[in-house]
Each structure stands twice: as structure tokens, then as C-alpha cells.
Design an enzyme around this catalytic site. Structure first.
Site, PDB file in Angstrom:
ATOM      1  N   SER A   1       0.812  -1.235   0.000  1.00  0.00           N
ATOM      2  CA  SER A   1       0.000   0.000   0.000  1.00  0.00           C
ATOM      3  C   SER A   1       0.836   1.272   0.000  1.00  0.00           C
ATOM      4  O   SER A   1       1.943   1.310   0.546  1.00  0.00           O
ATOM      5  CB  SER A   1      -0.903   0.032   1.233  1.00  0.00           C
ATOM      6  OG  SER A   1      -1.707  -1.108   1.272  1.00  0.00           O
ATOM      7  N   GLU A   2       0.256   2.302  -0.592  1.00  0.00           N
ATOM      8  CA  GLU A   2       0.848   3.651  -0.580  1.00  0.00           C
ATOM      9  C   GLU A   2      -0.271   4.636  -0.275  1.00  0.00           C
ATOM     10  O   GLU A   2      -1.457   4.277  -0.298  1.00  0.00           O
ATOM     11  CB  GLU A   2       1.490   3.956  -1.943  1.00  0.00           C
ATOM     12  CG  GLU A   2       2.621   2.996  -2.267  1.00  0.00           C
ATOM     13  CD  GLU A   2       3.273   3.251  -3.625  1.00  0.00           C
ATOM     14  OE1 GLU A   2       2.884   4.223  -4.305  1.00  0.00           O
ATOM     15  OE2 GLU A   2       4.166   2.476  -3.978  1.00  0.00           O
TER      16      GLU A   2
ATOM     17  N   ASN B   1      -4.319 -13.780  -1.278  1.00  0.00           N
ATOM     18  CA  ASN B   1      -5.385 -14.792  -1.181  1.00  0.00           C
ATOM     19  C   ASN B   1      -5.193 -15.636   0.070  1.00  0.00           C
ATOM     20  O   ASN B   1      -6.141 -15.936   0.795  1.00  0.00           O
ATOM     21  CB  ASN B   1      -5.380 -15.706  -2.414  1.00  0.00           C
ATOM     22  CG  ASN B   1      -5.983 -15.015  -3.616  1.00  0.00           C
ATOM     23  OD1 ASN B   1      -6.815 -14.115  -3.475  1.00  0.00           O
ATOM     24  ND2 ASN B   1      -5.566 -15.421  -4.791  1.00  0.00           N
TER      25      ASN B   1
ATOM     26  N   GLY C   1      -3.310 -14.733   2.646  1.00  0.00           N
ATOM     27  CA  GLY C   1      -3.376 -13.818   3.783  1.00  0.00           C
ATOM     28  C   GLY C   1      -4.804 -13.607   4.280  1.00  0.00           C
ATOM     29  O   GLY C   1      -5.029 -13.493   5.488  1.00  0.00           O
ATOM     30  N   ARG C   2      -5.731 -13.588   3.375  1.00  0.00           N
ATOM     31  CA  ARG C   2      -7.131 -13.326   3.773  1.00  0.00           C
ATOM     32  C   ARG C   2      -7.694 -14.428   4.660  1.00  0.00           C
ATOM     33  O   ARG C   2      -8.525 -14.166   5.524  1.00  0.00           O
ATOM     34  CB  ARG C   2      -7.992 -13.170   2.524  1.00  0.00           C
ATOM     35  CG  ARG C   2      -7.788 -11.819   1.934  1.00  0.00           C
ATOM     36  CD  ARG C   2      -8.371 -11.631   0.582  1.00  0.00           C
ATOM     37  NE  ARG C   2      -7.872 -10.353   0.107  1.00  0.00           N
ATOM     38  CZ  ARG C   2      -7.623 -10.055  -1.149  1.00  0.00           C
ATOM     39  NH1 ARG C   2      -7.860 -10.934  -2.096  1.00  0.00           N
ATOM     40  NH2 ARG C   2      -7.164  -8.867  -1.469  1.00  0.00           N
TER      41      ARG C   2
ATOM     42  N   GLY D   1     -22.598  -4.312  29.872  1.00  0.00           N
ATOM     43  CA  GLY D   1     -23.250  -3.066  30.292  1.00  0.00           C
ATOM     44  C   GLY D   1     -22.251  -1.920  30.332  1.00  0.00           C
ATOM     45  O   GLY D   1     -21.317  -1.872  29.526  1.00  0.00           O
TER      46      GLY D   1
ATOM     47  N   GLU E   1      -5.849  -5.892   4.015  1.00  0.00           N
ATOM     48  CA  GLU E   1      -5.804  -6.999   3.038  1.00  0.00           C
ATOM     49  C   GLU E   1      -7.049  -7.013   2.142  1.00  0.00           C
ATOM     50  O   GLU E   1      -7.577  -8.063   1.805  1.00  0.00           O
ATOM     51  CB  GLU E   1      -5.567  -8.332   3.741  1.00  0.00           C
ATOM     52  CG  GLU E   1      -4.214  -8.338   4.441  1.00  0.00           C
ATOM     53  CD  GLU E   1      -3.660  -9.704   4.741  1.00  0.00           C
ATOM     54  OE1 GLU E   1      -3.975 -10.642   4.006  1.00  0.00           O
ATOM     55  OE2 GLU E   1      -2.898  -9.794   5.713  1.00  0.00           O
TER      56      GLU E   1
HETATM   57  C1  LIG Z   1      -3.718  -1.144  10.630  1.00  0.00           C
HETATM   58  C2  LIG Z   1      -3.442  -1.323   9.179  1.00  0.00           C
HETATM   59  C3  LIG Z   1      -2.472  -2.228   8.772  1.00  0.00           C
HETATM   60  C4  LIG Z   1      -2.177  -2.384   7.415  1.00  0.00           C
HETATM   61  N1  LIG Z   1      -1.168  -3.233   7.054  1.00  0.00           N
HETATM   62  C5  LIG Z   1      -0.758  -3.253   5.740  1.00  0.00           C
HETATM   63  C6  LIG Z   1       0.413  -3.974   5.362  1.00  0.00           C
HETATM   64  O1  LIG Z   1       1.062  -4.647   6.182  1.00  0.00           O
HETATM   65  N2  LIG Z   1       0.819  -3.896   4.067  1.00  0.00           N
HETATM   66  C7  LIG Z   1       0.146  -3.184   3.140  1.00  0.00           C
HETATM   67  O2  LIG Z   1       0.575  -3.163   1.978  1.00  0.00           O
HETATM   68  N3  LIG Z   1      -0.967  -2.488   3.462  1.00  0.00           N
HETATM   69  C8  LIG Z   1      -1.432  -2.504   4.742  1.00  0.00           C
HETATM   70  N4  LIG Z   1      -2.551  -1.777   5.099  1.00  0.00           N
HETATM   71  C9  LIG Z   1      -3.262  -1.018   4.080  1.00  0.00           C
HETATM   72  C10 LIG Z   1      -4.628  -1.592   3.767  1.00  0.00           C
HETATM   73  O3  LIG Z   1      -4.505  -2.785   3.048  1.00  0.00           O
HETATM   74  C11 LIG Z   1      -5.442  -0.513   3.043  1.00  0.00           C
HETATM   75  O4  LIG Z   1      -5.739   0.483   3.996  1.00  0.00           O
HETATM   76  C12 LIG Z   1      -6.694  -1.069   2.425  1.00  0.00           C
HETATM   77  O5  LIG Z   1      -6.394  -1.905   1.346  1.00  0.00           O
HETATM   78  C13 LIG Z   1      -7.642   0.041   1.952  1.00  0.00           C
HETATM   79  O6  LIG Z   1      -6.969   0.992   1.191  1.00  0.00           O
HETATM   80  P1  LIG Z   1      -7.167   2.555   1.534  1.00  0.00           P
HETATM   81  O7  LIG Z   1      -6.927   2.714   2.985  1.00  0.00           O
HETATM   82  O8  LIG Z   1      -6.353   3.336   0.599  1.00  0.00           O
HETATM   83  O9  LIG Z   1      -8.714   2.807   1.271  1.00  0.00           O
HETATM   84  P2  LIG Z   1      -9.374   3.173  -0.163  1.00  0.00           P
HETATM   85  O10 LIG Z   1      -8.910   2.207  -1.185  1.00  0.00           O
HETATM   86  O11 LIG Z   1      -9.217   4.612  -0.411  1.00  0.00           O
HETATM   87  O12 LIG Z   1     -10.898   2.859   0.156  1.00  0.00           O
HETATM   88  C14 LIG Z   1     -11.749   3.764   0.834  1.00  0.00           C
HETATM   89  C15 LIG Z   1     -13.175   3.234   0.746  1.00  0.00           C
HETATM   90  O13 LIG Z   1     -13.590   3.169  -0.624  1.00  0.00           O
HETATM   91  C16 LIG Z   1     -14.042   1.875  -0.936  1.00  0.00           C
HETATM   92  N5  LIG Z   1     -13.687   1.553  -2.324  1.00  0.00           N
HETATM   93  C17 LIG Z   1     -12.500   1.804  -2.964  1.00  0.00           C
HETATM   94  N6  LIG Z   1     -12.548   1.358  -4.232  1.00  0.00           N
HETATM   95  C18 LIG Z   1     -13.774   0.796  -4.396  1.00  0.00           C
HETATM   96  C19 LIG Z   1     -14.439   0.136  -5.475  1.00  0.00           C
HETATM   97  N7  LIG Z   1     -13.827  -0.069  -6.655  1.00  0.00           N
HETATM   98  N8  LIG Z   1     -15.707  -0.321  -5.278  1.00  0.00           N
HETATM   99  C20 LIG Z   1     -16.323  -0.142  -4.093  1.00  0.00           C
HETATM  100  N9  LIG Z   1     -15.761   0.460  -3.039  1.00  0.00           N
HETATM  101  C21 LIG Z   1     -14.491   0.926  -3.180  1.00  0.00           C
HETATM  102  C22 LIG Z   1     -13.328   0.951   0.039  1.00  0.00           C
HETATM  103  O14 LIG Z   1     -14.051  -0.268   0.221  1.00  0.00           O
HETATM  104  C23 LIG Z   1     -13.286   1.814   1.300  1.00  0.00           C
HETATM  105  O15 LIG Z   1     -14.491   1.667   2.009  1.00  0.00           O
HETATM  106  C24 LIG Z   1      -2.887  -1.644   6.454  1.00  0.00           C
HETATM  107  C25 LIG Z   1      -3.870  -0.732   6.866  1.00  0.00           C
HETATM  108  C26 LIG Z   1      -4.138  -0.558   8.193  1.00  0.00           C
HETATM  109  C27 LIG Z   1      -5.171   0.456   8.605  1.00  0.00           C
END
Ligand SMILES: Cc1cc2nc3c(=O)[nH]c(=O)nc-3n(C[C@H](O)[C@H](O)[C@H](O)COP(=O)(O)OP(=O)(O)OC[C@H]3O[C@@H](n4cnc5c(N)ncnc54)[C@H](O)[C@@H]3O)c2cc1C
Length: 393
Positions: free
Chosen positions: A138-139, A252, A254-255, A351, A375
């Protein structure tokens, strides 16, 4: 037609059936989690720091290299055992659960599957013995749309130079090895994505800010900064341009791990709620004597059992080398919903006390929320399931 004894014996075992080895393994993890993790959970959550001594114990017990072959110093176990470990540890502390989970289901899995023999020799013994792993996809601008990532890798002689930033990386504070995804050719889209094995000490690599989170507070979540970070060509995982495949297939697995974390979390919250309901007296009797509370406990237990069976089935499918993509998405979607509902009801059964930090259930409630986010969010799981159902694959 009545089933004969013979056909009953030959029938596949029920999903609740564990082998003797699996029961022994599960019980030893359960005991360790209760004896060594439980007393430290509250303090670790408050401080937002994971106790290093527990990580050392994870290694000593073989919990950080469950599937790594014995030849590389691992436990030579199954994916199912990794899942049992994540479930048992998460019952006590979902932050501890995610450390074991990321190590086994993401990092070790990717390393075992995609490395060359030389890379196996270099990395698997470390992963089994003393090195925590992290998985960096992620970024800031690419979460659900993960392959829009912008971290750039350019080949210069025998090294790649990496520039960019990763966000939200679990285990980043503790990790020595990072599976990191970058693009070697932004114009090629997902076909430019390449996976690298990055070591903490490599020049130009820094672990940045740690997030202050709602839940799983003891699990570190940090940004990574790559400034002309030099990574040897020999540290490409798989082939250049094949990182998207590695990322998808690793996630896959990981989930299912996150499903196990959520089932463990829900069970932990439920066990507290059950005990409390039997102790707490109102109207002259324990609240567990009221049918309203009994039905809540029964509903929670039923949902947990359903989620657990999804998790176990998907894990068994993985070990049987069956295609489990749809099942893994269902596991994560459903188990995270169950965890949130169960933890919420557990707070209600306590409660007012449930709403305070003096009791353990508010933490389970906070910790549950992440299950629907990392994930792949719940929407992303639904998208995967729908795509498979509609595409008939
Ligand atoms: C505590 C924590 C640990 C993490 N650990 C890791 C890690 O170890 N490695 C790593 O790489 N990442 C990690 N992540 C990142 C994580 O996988 C992402 O936060 C996640 O995939 C969601 O991406 P985002 O936060 O950019 O949300 P966004 O992608 O911006 O999504 C925001 C909302 O929009 C919805 N949305 C987006 N696109 C669509 C679509 N096409 N259709 C319908 N709804 C959509 C999403 O469901 C969500 O509700 C971690 C995140 C957290 C908070």
C-alpha cells in the site's frame, strides 16, 4: 437411503475434526497465549508497543516459521497449523495474532513459493529463527487500487534503485525483511510491478512514522521511505514484472489468516461475555439466566462457529492445493462481520463496565474494526466473490 457404517467411515471428516498433532499444537499455542501474552495485553495496547520478549518466544516456539521446511530450520507444518496459531493467539490479543499472521501467511508464504534456491538459503533460516517480516504494497494514493502504486525501481548495473513511500506497513518497526512492491515501468501498468526482498539495513531505506490507531494498537503500522534505496538484482522475488501475480496470490492466503484472526478475536470476546454473564447479578439472579442474554450468547456462538468453518475449510482447501480464491474472500468478508457483531454484543453484555478500559471487551471491539479494512476492504472482497460468481470461474 440410510447410510451404512462403512460409507460413514469412508466419508470425509467433518471440518471440526482436527488430527492429534493439530490438537497438541493448538493446545500448546493456547497455553502460551494465556500464560505469556494475556498478562501483558492491556499495557501493550495502552503504550502502543509490542513486547519484544513475546516475539522472541514466538520464534522459540516455532510460531514464526510454521510452514518453513525443517531443512531451513522451520517447523515443517501446514497452512492449517498457521491458521490455528493465528486463531489461538488472536483470542488473547489480535495485535499478537497479526504479527504471527503476516509472518506466516504473507511473508513466509511468498518467500517459500517464489524464491530461488539461493534466496531460500539466505532468507528462510532467518525467518524461522529471528527475523520478523513485513509486506509492503500500500501507498498513500493506492490502497484498494493497489497496482496504481508509484514506488519506482530502476535497474542500474547489478542493483535496482528504489524511490517512493509505502504506507500502513504492519510489523514495520520490528521487521528485518520486507517484501516490497515497486514498478520498473509505470507505462506498463500492472505488468511493471515487481516484488523485491528489501532488508532493513539496505542504504536509502528508512522506517518512518508509526500510526496511532483505534485498534490493534500494539501492532506497529508505519510508513517506509525509500530514497535511492539500493537493492541487489539478486533480491528480485520471482521475475521482474511478475509482482502483481505474487501480490495477488499471497493476499489470497493472507485473507484466510485475517479470517482466523477475526474468529479468534470473536471467540475471545465471547468467552469473556459468557463468564461475565454468569457472574453479573441483576434482579436477584445472574444475567445469564435471562433468556434475552442467553439468546445473545447463542447467536454469537453460532456466528463464530459458521465463520470458523469457513476459515477451516478454506485453509484445508489451500493445503489440498485446490483453488480457494472465492472461499478466501468469503472468509475475510464474513469473519470480519462476525467479529464486529460479536465484539459489539460482548460490550453490551458487560453493560456500562464494557464501555470502560477496566474490562477487556472494549479492546476486542476496537480491534475488530480492522478486519473489514486491511488486506482488501469488504467491498473488495465482495467484488472478488461477485466477479468469480458472475464469470463462472
Ligand atoms: C492497521 C493497518 C495495517 C495495514 N497493514 C498493511 C500492510 O502490512 N501492508 C500493506 O501493503 N498495506 C497494509 N494496510 C493497508 C490496507 O490494506 C489498506 O488500507 C486497504 O487496502 C484500503 O486501502 P485505503 O486505505 O487506501 O482505502 P481506499 O482504497 O481509499 O478505500 C476507501 C473506501 O472506498 C471503498 N472503495 C474503494 N474502491 C472501491 C471500489 N472499486 N468499489 C467499491 N468500493 C471501493 C473501500 O471499500 C473503502 O471503504 C494496512 C492498513 C491498516 C489500517
Amino acid at each position: 437411503m440410510p447410510q451404512t457404517l462403512e460409507s460413514a467411515v469412508k466419508a470425509p471428516l467433518p471440518l471440526v475434526a482436527l488430527s492429534e498433532d493439530e490438537i497438541l499444537f493448538r493446545d500448546s499455542v493456547r497455553q502460551f497465549a494465556n500464560d505469556s501474552i494475556r498478562p501483558r495485553v492491556r499495557e501493550m495496547d495502552e503504550k502502543g508497543v509490542f513486547e519484544p520478549a513475546i516475539i522472541e518466544q514466538f520464534f522459540q516456539l516455532g510460531l514464526m516459521g510454521i510452514e518453513i521446511p525443517e531443512a531451513y530450520g522451520g517447523a515443517g507444518g501446514t497452512f492449517f497449523e498457521s491458521i490455528l496459531a493465528v486463531e489461538e493467539v488472536s483470542k488473547v490479543d489480535p495485535s499478537a495474532g497479526v504479527i504471527v499472521d503476516v509472518q506466516n501467511t504473507l511473508v513466509n508464504n511468498a518467500l517459500m513459493r517464489w524464491t530461488t534456491d539461493d534466496q531460500k538459503k539466505r532468507y528462510l533460516p532467518k525467518m524461522a529463527a529471528n527475523t520478523v517480516g513485513a509486506y509492503a504494497l500500500s501507498e498513500a494514493a493506492s490502497g484498494s487500487d493497489a497496482f496504481a502504486l508509484q514506488t519506482r525501481a530502476e535497474l542500474k548495473g547489478s542493483e535496482y534503485t528504489l524511490n517512493g513511500q509505502k504506507l500502513w506497513i504492519t510489523n514495520a518497526k520490528e521487521a528485518g525483511i520486507f517484501i516490497l512492491l515497486a514498478t520498473i515501468d509505470p507505462a506498463a501498468g500492472y505488468k511493471g510491478i515487481t516484488a523485491f526482498i528489501v532488508e532493513k539495513g539496505m542504504p536509502g531505506f528508512t522506517v518512518g512514522k508509526k500510526e496511532d490507531k483505534l485498534g490493534i494498537r500494539a501492532s506497529s503500522t508505519c510508513e517506509l521511505i525509500l530514497e535511492d534505496c539500493r537493492v541487489p538484482k539478486a533480491n528480485v522475488l520471482g521475475e521482474p514484472g511478475k509482482g502483481y501475480k505474487i501480490a495477488i496470490e499471497t493476499l489470497n492466503e493472507g485473507r484466510i489468516g485475517i479470517g482466523a484472526q477475526m474468529v479468534g478475536l470473536a471467540t475471545g470476546a465471547w468467552e469473556h461475555a459468557l463468564r461475565y454473564a454468569q457472574e453479573r447479578k441483576q434482579f436477584g439472579k445472574s444475567i445469564s439466566e435471562f433468556q434475552g442474554v442467553q439468546f445473545q450468547l447463542a447467536q454469537m456462538a453460532t456466528e463464530i462457529e459458521a465463520a470458523r468453518m469457513l476459515v477451516y475449510n478454506a485453509a484445508r482447501m489451500k493445503d489440498a492445493r485446490m483453488n480457494f480464491v472465492k472461499e478466501a474472500a468469503m472468509v475475510k468478508l464474513f469473519a470480519s462481520q462476525v467479529a464486529e457483531r460479536v465484539a459489539s454484543l460482548a460490550v453490551e453484555i458487560y453493560g456500562g463496565y464494557g464501555f470502560t478500559k477496566d474490562y477487556p471487551v472494549e479492546k476486542y471491539y476496537r480491534d475488530a474494526k480492522i478486519g473489514k479494512i486491511y488486506e482488501g476492504t469488504s467491498n473488495m472482497q465482495l467484488q472478488t466473490i461477485a466477479k468469480i460468481l458472475l464469470g463462472g470461474k
